[in-house]
Write an enzyme that holds these catalytic residues in place. Structure first.
Site, mmCIF file in Angstrom:
data_model
loop_
_atom_site.group_PDB
_atom_site.id
_atom_site.type_symbol
_atom_site.label_atom_id
_atom_site.label_comp_id
_atom_site.label_asym_id
_atom_site.label_seq_id
_atom_site.Cartn_x
_atom_site.Cartn_y
_atom_site.Cartn_z
ATOM 1 C CG ASP A 81 -0.430 -0.473 2.494
ATOM 2 O OD1 ASP A 81 0.949 -0.477 2.655
ATOM 3 O OD2 ASP A 81 -0.909 -0.897 3.439
ATOM 4 C CG ASN A 147 -8.881 -1.123 11.675
ATOM 5 O OD1 ASN A 147 -7.682 -1.819 11.692
ATOM 6 N ND2 ASN A 147 -9.114 -0.038 11.069
ATOM 7 C CG HIS A 149 -5.574 -2.084 8.834
ATOM 8 N ND1 HIS A 149 -5.583 -0.636 9.030
ATOM 9 C CD2 HIS A 149 -4.679 -2.703 9.188
ATOM 10 C CE1 HIS A 149 -4.472 -0.245 9.438
ATOM 11 N NE2 HIS A 149 -3.699 -1.364 9.474
ATOM 12 C CD GLU A 154 -8.472 1.071 7.473
ATOM 13 O OE1 GLU A 154 -8.278 0.081 8.354
ATOM 14 O OE2 GLU A 154 -7.758 2.006 7.495
HETATM 15 C C1 F6R Z 1 1.411 -1.563 6.232
HETATM 16 C C2 F6R Z 1 0.320 -1.847 6.125
HETATM 17 C C3 F6R Z 1 -0.632 -1.986 7.465
HETATM 18 C C4 F6R Z 1 0.198 -2.393 8.638
HETATM 19 C C5 F6R Z 1 -0.463 -2.274 10.101
HETATM 20 C C6 F6R Z 1 0.420 -2.559 11.260
HETATM 21 O O1 F6R Z 1 1.957 -1.588 4.940
HETATM 22 O O2 F6R Z 1 -0.197 -2.299 5.167
HETATM 23 O O3 F6R Z 1 -1.641 -2.981 7.320
HETATM 24 O O4 F6R Z 1 1.053 -3.513 8.464
HETATM 25 O O5 F6R Z 1 -1.094 -1.132 10.076
HETATM 26 O O6 F6R Z 1 1.289 -1.502 11.410
HETATM 27 P P1 F6R Z 1 2.406 -1.707 12.415
HETATM 28 O O7 F6R Z 1 3.513 -2.749 12.343
HETATM 29 O O8 F6R Z 1 3.114 -0.333 12.307
HETATM 30 O O9 F6R Z 1 1.694 -1.719 13.825
#
Ligand code: F6R
Length: 254
Positions: A81, A147, A149, A154
């Site tokens: 992303d 959440n 995701h 989301e």
């Molecule tokens: C990042 C992504 C997100 C993260 C998730 C956890 O490319 O796609 O889904 O993997 O938000 O983020 P951290 O590891 O910073 O808690």
């Protein structure tokens, strides 16, 4: 897998998920075995990479393996992303993260680093086309949002969703504000993300989770019903998922 703590298998026989619970602070050190094995077997592997805090130690450990002879420079990287609306040279964009934190330390040239970008359906379709052209993702590394995701899919995301522009959940923007000096207004409101369907096309998936803040999401993803409300629960439909989670993240699992 070598070096892992004893593994438990929630819902054994009902999903393709294998859970490896590790002490706090050990997620990257254990995950690197899984990735290094893939790379050693297939130096030209297509590695799907998450950004964020959780996989940082994994990427650092992989770079250390390189200095000890693991060939990482023939891989192709595909990111999950990217924010919409940050300037091209903004240090907080994910293209910069992937280049700095993964590609450069692993010796992977720019032409084999693919990060989604743009704001249109055509941009999203071109990214999907690119993944298909490289024969798909061999191993997808994922983090999980508070959440539930995965990528920036989301709550509410469809199981069949493909790469597209999405609006970011308030929970996600608050969590990511720490990378914007705590200024919520500075956090982009939109992103381009691989869809759930795109992610599930990967041959194998490695989900990493660390910290108490992920415990509820991990419980819902692994033991709850498969539901759009918890996009990570769609992983229960994939045949080959390894979850490496620390004690804190496993706190709500039985
Ligand atoms: C990042 C992504 C997100 C993260 C998730 C956890 O490319 O796609 O889904 O993997 O938000 O983020 P951290 O590891 O910073 O808690």
């Amino acid at each position: 897998m070598t070096g892992a703590s004893p593994a438990t298998a929630p819902r054994a026989g009902r999903t393709g998920i294998r859970l490896v619970r590790v002490p706090n602070g050990r997620v990257g050190a254990v995950a690197v075995h899984e990735v290094a094995e893939t790379v050693a077997d297939h130096p030209r592997a297509v590695l799907g990479v998450a950004t964020g805090s959780t996989p940082l130690e994994l990427y650092a450990a992989l770079a250390r393996r390189r200095t000890h002879g693991l060939r990482t420079d023939a891989m192709t990287l595909v990111a999950l992303d990217e924010y919409v609306g940050l300037g091209g040279d903004d240090p907080r964009d994910y293209a910069t993260y992937v280049r700095r934190t993964i590609a450069t330390p692993l010796g992977i040239p720019d032409d084999r680093v693919h990060v989604p970008s743009g704001t249109t359906d055509a941009d999203a379709a071109a990214f999907e086309h690119g993944i298909a052209g490289m024969g798909g993702v061999d191993l997808q590394i994922l983090g999980i949002g508070r959440n539930g995701h995965i990528g920036f899919n989301e709550p509410g995301a469809d199981a069949a969703s493909r790469t597209r522009i999405v609006s970011l959940d308030e929970v996600t923007r608050r969590a990511n504000a720490e990378h914007f000096d705590g200024d919520l207004d500075a956090v982009p409101t939109h992103a381009i993300t691989q869809g759930v369907g795109t992610i599930l096309d990967a041959r194998r998936i490695l989900l990493l989770a660390a910290g108490r803040g992920k415990a509820a999401a991990l419980r819902a993803a692994l033991t709850g019903p498969v539901s759009a409300e918890v996009p990570a629960s769609y992983l229960q439909r994939h045949p080959a998922v390894v979850v490496i989670a620390d004690d804190d993240a496993c706190e709500e699992l039985e």
